[in-house]
Design a protein around this motif. Structure first.
Motif, PDB file in Angstrom:
ATOM      1  N   ALA A  34       0.806  -1.114  -0.056  1.00  0.00           N
ATOM      2  CA  ALA A  34       0.115   0.121   0.013  1.00  0.00           C
ATOM      3  C   ALA A  34       0.812   1.217   0.031  1.00  0.00           C
ATOM      4  N   PHE A  35       1.965   1.246   0.474  1.00  0.00           N
ATOM      5  CA  PHE A  35       2.914   2.259   0.487  1.00  0.00           C
ATOM      6  C   PHE A  35       3.598   2.803  -0.676  1.00  0.00           C
ATOM      7  N   LEU A  36       3.511   1.912  -1.542  1.00  0.00           N
ATOM      8  CA  LEU A  36       4.267   1.984  -2.911  1.00  0.00           C
ATOM      9  C   LEU A  36       3.428   3.185  -3.683  1.00  0.00           C
ATOM     10  N   SER A  84      -8.086  -4.797   1.538  1.00  0.00           N
ATOM     11  CA  SER A  84      -8.371  -5.702   0.335  1.00  0.00           C
ATOM     12  C   SER A  84      -7.591  -6.926   0.437  1.00  0.00           C
ATOM     13  N   ILE A  85      -6.360  -6.740   0.846  1.00  0.00           N
ATOM     14  CA  ILE A  85      -5.120  -7.807   0.982  1.00  0.00           C
ATOM     15  C   ILE A  85      -5.830  -8.654   2.222  1.00  0.00           C
ATOM     16  N   TYR A  86      -5.815  -8.228   3.391  1.00  0.00           N
ATOM     17  CA  TYR A  86      -5.922  -8.945   4.616  1.00  0.00           C
ATOM     18  C   TYR A  86      -7.389  -9.631   4.513  1.00  0.00           C
ATOM     19  N   ARG A  87      -8.269  -8.855   4.036  1.00  0.00           N
ATOM     20  CA  ARG A  87      -9.723  -9.703   3.766  1.00  0.00           C
ATOM     21  C   ARG A  87      -9.501 -10.927   2.952  1.00  0.00           C
ATOM     22  N   THR A  88      -9.021 -10.723   1.913  1.00  0.00           N
ATOM     23  CA  THR A  88      -8.672 -11.781   0.873  1.00  0.00           C
ATOM     24  C   THR A  88      -8.007 -13.049   1.465  1.00  0.00           C
ATOM     25  N   LEU A  89      -6.995 -12.624   2.325  1.00  0.00           N
ATOM     26  CA  LEU A  89      -6.249 -13.632   3.162  1.00  0.00           C
ATOM     27  C   LEU A  89      -7.098 -14.394   4.108  1.00  0.00           C
ATOM     28  N   LEU A  90      -8.088 -13.547   4.823  1.00  0.00           N
ATOM     29  CA  LEU A  90      -8.903 -13.909   5.780  1.00  0.00           C
ATOM     30  C   LEU A  90      -9.813 -15.051   5.176  1.00  0.00           C
ATOM     31  N   GLN A  91     -10.428 -14.755   4.080  1.00  0.00           N
ATOM     32  CA  GLN A  91     -11.347 -15.571   3.011  1.00  0.00           C
ATOM     33  C   GLN A  91     -10.642 -16.996   2.986  1.00  0.00           C
ATOM     34  N   LEU A  95       2.972 -11.157  -5.956  1.00  0.00           N
ATOM     35  CA  LEU A  95       2.182 -10.702  -6.910  1.00  0.00           C
ATOM     36  C   LEU A  95       0.481 -10.586  -6.808  1.00  0.00           C
ATOM     37  N   ARG A  96      -0.040 -11.290  -5.922  1.00  0.00           N
ATOM     38  CA  ARG A  96      -1.439 -11.068  -5.762  1.00  0.00           C
ATOM     39  C   ARG A  96      -1.676  -9.989  -5.208  1.00  0.00           C
ATOM     40  N   LYS A  97      -0.712  -9.652  -3.859  1.00  0.00           N
ATOM     41  CA  LYS A  97      -0.999  -8.650  -3.077  1.00  0.00           C
ATOM     42  C   LYS A  97      -0.924  -7.330  -3.863  1.00  0.00           C
ATOM     43  N   PHE A  98      -0.101  -7.351  -4.727  1.00  0.00           N
ATOM     44  CA  PHE A  98       0.403  -6.142  -5.607  1.00  0.00           C
ATOM     45  C   PHE A  98      -0.912  -5.880  -6.611  1.00  0.00           C
ATOM     46  N   TRP A  99      -1.500  -6.851  -7.037  1.00  0.00           N
ATOM     47  CA  TRP A  99      -2.657  -6.814  -7.821  1.00  0.00           C
ATOM     48  C   TRP A  99      -3.874  -6.369  -7.078  1.00  0.00           C
TER      49      TRP A  99
END
Length: 288
Positions: A21-23, A247-254, A273-277
């Motif tokens: 997210a910092f990027l 978005s990233i954390y919620r996807t991980l939780l799922q 790559l998925r995190k960046f996407w």
């Protein structure tokens, strides 16, 4: 190595979802959040990497002193040297940094939480306050955004607790509240042994454990929804980095929710790559 190089390496080496997210931030905001995140990593590492409690206590006391000295004008550690130039512009106060240290102090003093209310006190220090500072750095303009930031921080921490159940068990820690273990009939010694305690019926343990973890996942997922509902429309654009992390954390939780047993034996994660996407989609579309 400059202080800026140091915090950049500290943030990147962690492999955290936050880094992605910092990027997308402008240079000054990116420099500020990177330095603040590096501070959080430094303090957290004291608890995670120092096995002697006495030494860890001494290190945390040193960090308290370092924060006080830095705000008095004397910066020694490269993290504080990198962070202090940003504190005035983004209204980062000493109390914020000390709260993070207080949260890590709790990790040294207790490894069980009786109920969710007690757990929330811990989450406030190690995640809610972090969310508050991050929201300021990202460009908060509405005071109501602070409530959103605290709720989102809680959602992140609840996700971390779910993800790290196995790793924490190895360290003798259980963050799942005791009364919830009792509700789902999961014994503490069973969890610490990750279902391999002598006399444990593995199939029965897995059934009870999965029910417990699905409850944890559902609560964390609801907390994301509650946080997003609190975000004022006026700050939705400025808070995109937080939405990326959500978005990233919620996807991980799922992913964990589909097979909770995975957290007993390994650290579930998304590929870089998925995190960046996921982060890019929020940046491009403005929504999760």
């Amino acid at each position: 190595m400059t202080p800026q190089d140091y915090v950049q390496q500290k943030a990147a080496a962690s492999g955290s979802s936050f880094y992605y997210a910092f990027l997308f931030l402008p240079p000054e905001r990116r420099a500020a959040i990177t330095a603040f995140y590096a501070f959080c990593r430094e303090v957290d590492d004291v608890v995670d990497e120092v096995t002697d409690v006495g030494i860890a206590q001494t290190k945390l006391a040193w960090w308290r002193s370092e924060v006080a000295q830095a705000y008095a004008g004397e910066k020694n550690h490269p993290v504080m040297q990198a962070l202090m130039p940003h504190t005035e512009r983004f209204d980062i106060e000493a109390r914020h940094l000390l709260a993070v240290i207080d949260g890590c102090q709790m990790d040294l003093e207790q490894n069980r939480y009786l109920d969710f209310a007690n757990l929330q006190q811990y989450c406030h220090l190690v995640a809610g306050v972090v969310g508050e500072v991050a929201a300021r750095i990202f460009g908060q303009t509405d005071h109501q955004t602070t409530a959103y930031a605290h709720r989102l921080g809680l959602a992140f921490q609840l996700t971390n607790i779910v993800r790290d159940v196995g790793e924490d068990a190895v360290r003798g820690r259980i963050y799942v509240p005791v009364n919830e273990l009792q509700r789902f009939d999961v014994k503490a010694h069973e969890l610490l042994k990750r279902g391999e305690a002598p006399g444990t019926d593995r199939a029965d343990f897995e059934r009870r454990f999965q029910a417990l973890m699905r409850f944890q996942c559902e609560r964390a997922m609801s907390t994301y929804a509650e946080a997003l509902a609190l975000l004022p429309e006026t700050d939705r654009r400025s808070q995109k980095p937080g939405l990326m992390m959500a978005s990233i954390y919620r996807t991980l939780l799922q992913e964990i929710a589909t097979d909770p047993l995975l957290v007993l034996t390994r650290r579930v994660s998304l590929t870089p790559l998925r995190k960046f996407w996921l982060a890019w989609k929020v940046q491009a579309l403005g929504r999760l």
